[in-house]
Design a protein around this motif. Sequence first.
Motif, PDB file in Angstrom:
ATOM      1  N   UNK A 231       0.575  -1.229  -0.124  1.00  0.00           N
ATOM      2  CA  UNK A 231       0.023  -0.156   0.144  1.00  0.00           C
ATOM      3  C   UNK A 231       0.909   1.324  -0.165  1.00  0.00           C
ATOM      4  N   UNK A 232       1.890   1.360   1.016  1.00  0.00           N
ATOM      5  CA  UNK A 232       2.863   2.413   0.916  1.00  0.00           C
ATOM      6  C   UNK A 232       3.463   2.581  -0.545  1.00  0.00           C
ATOM      7  N   UNK A 233       3.893   1.451  -1.105  1.00  0.00           N
ATOM      8  CA  UNK A 233       4.572   1.517  -2.482  1.00  0.00           C
ATOM      9  C   UNK A 233       3.468   2.203  -3.615  1.00  0.00           C
ATOM     10  N   UNK A 234       2.085   1.670  -3.410  1.00  0.00           N
ATOM     11  CA  UNK A 234       1.006   2.288  -4.449  1.00  0.00           C
ATOM     12  C   UNK A 234       0.975   3.879  -4.099  1.00  0.00           C
ATOM     13  N   UNK A 235       0.757   4.096  -3.053  1.00  0.00           N
ATOM     14  CA  UNK A 235       0.770   5.618  -2.678  1.00  0.00           C
ATOM     15  C   UNK A 235       1.707   6.376  -3.191  1.00  0.00           C
ATOM     16  N   UNK A 236       3.065   5.853  -3.096  1.00  0.00           N
ATOM     17  CA  UNK A 236       4.203   6.599  -3.470  1.00  0.00           C
ATOM     18  C   UNK A 236       4.196   6.725  -4.950  1.00  0.00           C
ATOM     19  N   UNK A 237       3.714   5.432  -5.521  1.00  0.00           N
ATOM     20  CA  UNK A 237       3.366   5.499  -7.062  1.00  0.00           C
ATOM     21  C   UNK A 237       2.586   6.399  -7.701  1.00  0.00           C
ATOM     22  N   UNK A 238       1.478   6.772  -7.090  1.00  0.00           N
ATOM     23  CA  UNK A 238       0.498   7.915  -7.286  1.00  0.00           C
ATOM     24  C   UNK A 238       0.968   9.028  -7.437  1.00  0.00           C
ATOM     25  N   UNK A 239       1.824   9.256  -6.557  1.00  0.00           N
ATOM     26  CA  UNK A 239       2.530  10.472  -6.262  1.00  0.00           C
ATOM     27  C   UNK A 239       3.342  10.803  -7.320  1.00  0.00           C
ATOM     28  N   UNK A 240       4.509   9.745  -7.728  1.00  0.00           N
ATOM     29  CA  UNK A 240       5.098   9.729  -8.883  1.00  0.00           C
ATOM     30  C   UNK A 240       4.717  10.117 -10.157  1.00  0.00           C
ATOM     31  N   UNK A 241       3.313   9.506 -10.348  1.00  0.00           N
ATOM     32  CA  UNK A 241       2.342   9.804 -11.665  1.00  0.00           C
ATOM     33  C   UNK A 241       2.093  11.061 -11.784  1.00  0.00           C
ATOM     34  N   UNK A 242       1.910  11.793 -10.666  1.00  0.00           N
ATOM     35  CA  UNK A 242       1.271  13.112 -10.706  1.00  0.00           C
ATOM     36  C   UNK A 242       2.583  13.998 -11.177  1.00  0.00           C
ATOM     37  N   UNK A 243       3.809  13.717 -10.631  1.00  0.00           N
ATOM     38  CA  UNK A 243       4.855  14.473 -10.974  1.00  0.00           C
ATOM     39  C   UNK A 243       5.223  14.422 -12.554  1.00  0.00           C
ATOM     40  N   UNK A 244       5.016  12.989 -13.079  1.00  0.00           N
ATOM     41  CA  UNK A 244       5.427  12.657 -14.366  1.00  0.00           C
ATOM     42  C   UNK A 244       4.406  13.487 -15.188  1.00  0.00           C
ATOM     43  N   UNK A 245       3.147  13.347 -15.075  1.00  0.00           N
ATOM     44  CA  UNK A 245       2.025  13.981 -15.647  1.00  0.00           C
ATOM     45  C   UNK A 245       2.099  15.449 -15.686  1.00  0.00           C
TER      46      UNK A 245
END
Length: 622
Positions: A231-245
């Motif tokens: 879950x922690x990894x997933x939340x961090x991934x979502x944050x990363x996607x926002x930066x990429x986007x």
Amino acid sequence: MQSVWTVPSTAVASGCSRLPMPKVVRSKPTASIDAGVGVGADVFWVALIGGSVAAATAGRRLASGRLTVPGQVRGTVVAVRATETDAGNALVKEKSEKADAIQKAAAELTEATYPFMQEVPWNSDEFCLTPGKHDPILWTKAVGKIIGMGADMDAELVKAGCHAHHVACTNLPPNGVCSEAQLTNIYAAIGHMIASVPESQTMEVYDSVSALVRPDVPTYLMSKVTEENARTAYDALIKFTEVVKANPITPSPPTTAVSSSAASCINQAANELGKAAYPFMQGVDWTDDLWAKPVPGRSAQEVLRVVSKMIMMGTKMDSAALQEAARAHVKAIEGIDAKGVLTQSDFEAILAGLGKVISSVPESTVMGVYNDMNRITGSSVPPFIFSKQNPVEAIAAYSALMKFKDTVKAFQPSPIEVAAVKLAKETYPFMQEVPWNSFEFLQTPGAANPIAWTDAIGQIIDMGASMDAEIVKAACEAHHAAIVDLPENGVCSEAQLAEIYATIGRMIASVPESKTMQVYYYVSALVDKKVPEYLMSKVTEKNARAAYDALLDFTRVVKRNPITPSRPTTSVSASADSKISAAASKLAEAAYPFMKGVDWTDSLWAKAPPGKDAQEVLKAVD
């Protein structure tokens, strides 16, 4: 590129079936096209883009337990839209700024996901299985979307992503988890690549893959790790996607180094191979579940090491040719029939694309990948796959492939040429700093000893006379091309510099090392010891050191690749030779008293022509 098929249609087709994503490629009709000749091309794209898709898909799978609204889930996927920007420096600046933001976010993602990554059983054979229903045609269509996405990405960012994966795959520990620093570089590279394509394309890839994954797969995968870490990894991934986007990157169109003559010859050879091999392609059962099975007796890490070499070969390939080959695959996949068979014209287009791709890397690199594939496939798999084919059609395809291979091989760069490109890239910052228009370069860099300098020049001339004559002429042409329309700073283009380096390297490779060193010793003995230090003061030491280190690497490549000089033939007739020799004797007899009267030790001969600048002198030399 010798023996690129151990048995027709077997080595590569079976070898690539070991990969989690590439193995489904083997369900498509273009699979055995790659046998030997194109082993790095489609796997290169699939392995690379598969990594980015895996990141997005992993996030969606983890989300399956808490995000159920399609629109809400869609908004969390790594997806960006490319925007138009100014070309040139503005584009470089844009890429740099956005890359920095993504790099920083990647480091944060690594910190949050590393505990999760360490728990994943990366060595499990389950990652070599199809994570859904057996439908080779639909999986092939999905892979086509992945390849298309990779073809539209910024080529240099794709190669950087490949390099990051290769570095991480090298010397992996037993648990299959790379270091945190390597993981950060992989995340950043994937982010950069995805940032260089439109959001719609990213989502199209996601939708194609997710539709084929069984709904119980996410739950099963979750059971293999600690839920809190996931879950922690997933939340961090979502944050990363926002930066990429938020940081889209405009891709730069690549230029090709494949000559028009090479492209024309390869296209023609591809058409001939396509006609000869198409019956074989039609006879292969592309819906067989064999292509989705891993190679027996090989561990995940053994397979990964070979894939890493494929990926590394991809980084050395011509970017424009790679895109052509990738898009040919995409078009072919879109047009396959219910049995997974592509059209003959699409088959020929793929062969042409792969031929150009392979022609852009040295034979040694291609054979290195082939030999690794051959080793890991083993001796039992090729005969087994061959037994499932029509032997007459397979042999006919193989024979045609050997002819095609010879055409491609004729245009492959030598290791020296590849090393020259690298040397040009590494030394160009230094070359741009050197004050080439200075009169100091027209002065003697040491003791005024005309006799000793003449002896040194004699050694240089002797070395040149021992070189391969055609290579010497090619070097002269490379220098001439660089001198024509030289800019004010006296620095040619990086491509011209690479060509000069390549021809110099090949010239030196065509003479014994002893002659090269003898020239070096003669000249270095005459150069003032303070000259290197003085010249260093004219440039940035960092650039000079980098250039020197790159030069040493280049010399090692040249030394490892000696060239046997061919003996030139003359077009001067015997009668002309006799008459010219007689005339020369008369001239020598008449002019010798004059020659004896000249003071050859006069410092005049070491002075530059008065009133002429460096570029004027250079053009006269040209």
